[in-house]
Design an enzyme around this catalytic site. Structure first.
Site, mmCIF file in Angstrom:
data_model
loop_
_atom_site.group_PDB
_atom_site.id
_atom_site.type_symbol
_atom_site.label_atom_id
_atom_site.label_comp_id
_atom_site.label_asym_id
_atom_site.label_seq_id
_atom_site.Cartn_x
_atom_site.Cartn_y
_atom_site.Cartn_z
ATOM 1 N N LYS A 104 0.826 -1.215 0.000
ATOM 2 C CA LYS A 104 0.000 0.000 0.000
ATOM 3 C C LYS A 104 0.855 1.258 0.000
ATOM 4 C CE LYS A 104 -4.407 -1.545 1.873
ATOM 5 N NZ LYS A 104 -5.479 -1.274 2.844
ATOM 6 N N LYS A 153 -4.565 -10.684 -6.640
ATOM 7 C CA LYS A 153 -5.825 -11.074 -6.000
ATOM 8 C C LYS A 153 -6.958 -10.138 -6.434
ATOM 9 C CE LYS A 153 -6.148 -8.492 -1.763
ATOM 10 N NZ LYS A 153 -6.646 -8.291 -0.464
ATOM 11 N N LYS A 167 -11.206 -4.941 -4.095
ATOM 12 C CA LYS A 167 -12.153 -3.843 -4.279
ATOM 13 C C LYS A 167 -11.445 -2.562 -4.684
ATOM 14 C CE LYS A 167 -13.475 -4.228 0.495
ATOM 15 N NZ LYS A 167 -12.683 -4.154 1.716
HETATM 16 P P1 AMP Z 1 -10.615 -6.533 2.962
HETATM 17 O O1 AMP Z 1 -11.466 -6.352 1.754
HETATM 18 O O2 AMP Z 1 -9.181 -6.327 2.673
HETATM 19 O O3 AMP Z 1 -11.098 -5.792 4.166
HETATM 20 O O4 AMP Z 1 -10.753 -8.076 3.334
HETATM 21 C C1 AMP Z 1 -11.805 -8.593 4.119
HETATM 22 C C2 AMP Z 1 -11.738 -10.098 4.160
HETATM 23 O O5 AMP Z 1 -11.932 -10.643 2.840
HETATM 24 C C3 AMP Z 1 -10.386 -10.648 4.647
HETATM 25 O O6 AMP Z 1 -10.623 -11.815 5.400
HETATM 26 C C4 AMP Z 1 -9.688 -10.961 3.360
HETATM 27 O O7 AMP Z 1 -8.693 -11.947 3.528
HETATM 28 C C5 AMP Z 1 -10.834 -11.465 2.500
HETATM 29 N N1 AMP Z 1 -10.531 -11.264 1.069
HETATM 30 C C6 AMP Z 1 -10.342 -10.078 0.433
HETATM 31 N N2 AMP Z 1 -10.061 -10.263 -0.869
HETATM 32 C C7 AMP Z 1 -10.061 -11.618 -1.062
HETATM 33 C C8 AMP Z 1 -9.833 -12.465 -2.191
HETATM 34 N N3 AMP Z 1 -9.554 -11.957 -3.406
HETATM 35 N N4 AMP Z 1 -9.925 -13.802 -2.012
HETATM 36 C C9 AMP Z 1 -10.232 -14.339 -0.800
HETATM 37 N N5 AMP Z 1 -10.443 -13.596 0.300
HETATM 38 C C10 AMP Z 1 -10.365 -12.252 0.181
#
Ligand code: AMP
Ligand code: TRP
Length: 344
Positions: A121, A204, A207
């Site tokens: 980041k 990956k 969002k």
């Molecule tokens: P975040 O969007 O970074 O707040 O992630 C929230 C949750 O979603 C965390 O447990 C991440 O590990 C999971 N997560 C986010 N992106 C992915 C992805 N592409 N594949 C699997 N899990 C994800």
């Protein structure tokens, strides 16, 4: 060692998602779907929209407020039931921020600089990012340990942060000679712990990716989902009968994993049906299962979003219940550290 310490704590599951953008299929399969499945009588489940984490990078205030409600709608639409779980937004329970400060004195600066999420980041800009972005993992440890949570379901990308949480718990217990915090277990399970971008099988699904075609959003309609899957990057080879043969075909592997996660099958079961077929046949089938799984969620999300006052009331109730668990643990932590308690 962790088993021995953890046996003293009641089973409690905690996890969080940032409201820093619309939620994706990656969030659903890697997190939300599993959050819903973990509800039941085996462990208490506490789920949090981590708005204090989101503001470590700039967020427009009005957009952020809307996204917090939208995330709450997504949790509930995916099956998180506020009667069975505690669902709330982080900023409403002040124990998180207070505990994070206490952990800033336990964690070492070097631990923070080693975090790959920080490096990704911050990029080359390490001197100009917010101090909060660097300290982020101490707040995440606070989220978890303020509830003495024993297990945390997350996607693969959060593994390093959970190791740091364990390091903070162990250092605190060691430095103060107590067994106050559990050594939390990461729950990184299933075939969808790392859903990849539809445009690039080495990144990956996120969002925050500038390309909307790289992800499926939980608010996408059926046509958009089908179109994004049709345009997903793949190769020209037919599908093999087993996953081993997809080792060097990351885009193909990703689509098969997504299919399997959506239908609760193993990837090999999916391949057994599609062996020898190309993406011309596989993609429409994947689009169909994706729409079937996601459209009820999108619809329920829209229903929740139509009544923001109800969302706020549910989050307010969740905050009060979360606060009741967190505050005594925070107070005990301060006592252990020698902070004089002068108010009852
Ligand atoms: P975040 O969007 O970074 O707040 O992630 C929230 C949750 O979603 C965390 O447990 C991440 O590990 C999971 N997560 C986010 N992106 C992915 C992805 N592409 N594949 C699997 N899990 C994800
Ligand atoms: N850092 C996590 C992410 O970006 C979100 C998060 C914050 C979290 N606090 C947490 C996840 C506590 C699990 C437990 O995905």
């Amino acid at each position: 060692m962790s088993d021995q310490i953890n046996a003293q704590f009641r089973p409690r599951i905690f996890s969080g998602i940032q409201p820093s953008g619309g939620l994706t299929l990656g969030n659903y399969l890697g997190a939300l779907k599993r959050f819903a499945a973990l509800q039941g009588d085996k462990a208490e489940t506490i789920y949090c929209i981590v708005d204090l984490h989101a503001i470590t990078v700039w967020q427009d205030p009005e957009v952020l407020r809307a996204r917090i409600r939208e995330a709450a709608a997504a949790f509930m639409a995916a099956g998180v039931d506020p009667a069975q779980s505690i669902l709330f937004n982080q900023s409403q329970v002040s124990a998180h921020a207070e505990m994070a400060w206490l952990f800033n004195t336990v964690a070492r600066v070097g631990w923070m600089y080693r975090m790959t999420q920080f490096k990704d980041k911050a990029g080359k800009n390490t001197e100009n990012v917010s101090l909060g972005l660097l300290a982020y993992p101490a707040l995440m440890a606070a989220d978890i340990l303020t509830y003495q949570a024993t297990a945390v379901p997350v996607g693969e990308d959060q593994k390093q942060h959970l190791e740091l949480t364990r390091d903070i718990a162990a250092k605190f217990n060691h430095d103060y000679g107590v067994e106050h915090f559990p050594i939390t277990e990461p729950l990184i399970e299933g075939v969808a712990t790392r859903v990849m971008s539809l445009r690039d099988g080495s990144k990956k699904m996120s969002k925050s990716d500038p390309s909307d075609a790289s992800r499926i959003n939980l608010t996408d309609d059926a046509d958009t989902i089908a179109q994004k899957i049709r345009k997903a990057r793949t190769d020209a080879e037919p599908l093999p009968g087993q996953m081993d043969a997809l080792k060097d075909r990351p885009e193909a592997k990703n689509l098969v994993n997504i299919y399997a996660a959506l239908t609760d099958e193993t990837p090999d079961q999916v391949l057994a049906r599609f062996e020898g077929q190309g993406f011309g046949a596989f993609k429409p089938a994947l689009a169909e299962v994706a729409v079937e799984a996601l459209s009820p969620i999108t619809r329920r999300m829209a229903e929740f979003m139509a009544d923001p006052a109800q969302i706020d009331a549910i989050l307010a109730d969740g905050s009060a219940r979360a606060d009741a668990v967190a505050t005594p643990i925070l107070e005990r932590t301060k006592d252990i550290m020698g902070l004089l308690r002068t108010r009852a």
